[in-house]
Design a protein around this motif. Sequence first.
Motif, short mmCIF file in Angstrom:
data_model
loop_
_atom_site.label_atom_id
_atom_site.label_comp_id
_atom_site.label_asym_id
_atom_site.label_seq_id
_atom_site.Cartn_x
_atom_site.Cartn_y
_atom_site.Cartn_z
N PHE A 33 46.93 30.46 98.16
CA PHE A 33 45.96 29.57 98.75
C PHE A 33 45.21 28.77 97.68
O PHE A 33 45.07 27.56 97.77
CB PHE A 33 44.97 30.37 99.61
N ASP A 34 44.73 29.46 96.65
CA ASP A 34 43.88 28.77 95.69
C ASP A 34 44.42 28.79 94.26
O ASP A 34 43.69 28.43 93.33
CB ASP A 34 42.45 29.30 95.74
N GLY A 35 45.63 29.21 94.09
CA GLY A 35 46.23 29.17 92.76
C GLY A 35 45.72 30.22 91.80
O GLY A 35 46.05 30.19 90.63
N GLY A 36 44.96 31.17 92.25
CA GLY A 36 44.48 32.24 91.38
C GLY A 36 43.50 33.12 92.13
O GLY A 36 42.77 32.65 92.98
N PHE A 37 43.50 34.37 91.78
CA PHE A 37 42.61 35.31 92.47
C PHE A 37 41.76 36.02 91.47
O PHE A 37 42.16 36.35 90.40
CB PHE A 37 43.44 36.31 93.29
N ALA A 75 46.30 35.08 99.11
CA ALA A 75 45.08 34.50 98.56
C ALA A 75 45.39 33.69 97.30
O ALA A 75 44.87 32.58 97.12
CB ALA A 75 44.06 35.60 98.25
N GLU A 76 46.23 34.22 96.44
CA GLU A 76 46.63 33.49 95.23
C GLU A 76 47.37 32.21 95.56
O GLU A 76 47.17 31.18 94.92
CB GLU A 76 47.48 34.39 94.33
#
Length: 132
Positions: A128-132, A125-126
Motif C-alpha cells: 500500500f505505502d511502499g514501506g512499513f 500494508a507494505e
Amino acid sequence: MSVLAICMEELLEEYPDTELYPRTCGDDILEKLPGPLREFYALYDGADFPFGHILPPEEAMNDPVAKQAFGDEWLQFGCDEYFTFWLCRYEPDGEGLWLDAWNHDSETDPEPAFADLPTFLHFVAEEFDGGF
C-alpha cells in the motif's frame, strides 16, 4: 503477547485511522473458519485499514458471489479498494501456506503465498505505502 496482537498494535500505530470491530460471532462460526483466521475473529468481527478491509466472518462465509468464484477451497475474507481479494484456503497447501492477495485481473489462479495473517497484513500494508 501473540504475534497477531503485536501486528495489530503495529498497524494501529502506523495507521491510526484503522478501525477494529469487536467480536460478535459465536464459537460455532469460529470452528468453521480456516485456521489462520480464527485468532483474529476470536477477537474482532472485522477491520478497516487504509489499505483494505477484513469482512465480518458471517459475511465472508455467506457471500454467494465469492462462493461461486472460489468454491469450497478458498474463503474471501477481505479486499483492498482496487482489484485484490484477500483469500484464505480452508486447508493449507503442501508447504503450509494458506493466504493470498489475489488480483482478479491477473488472469491467474490464486496461489497461497503466506502461512499466517500477520505476515499477510504486513505484506499488503507494505504494498500500500511502499514501506512499513
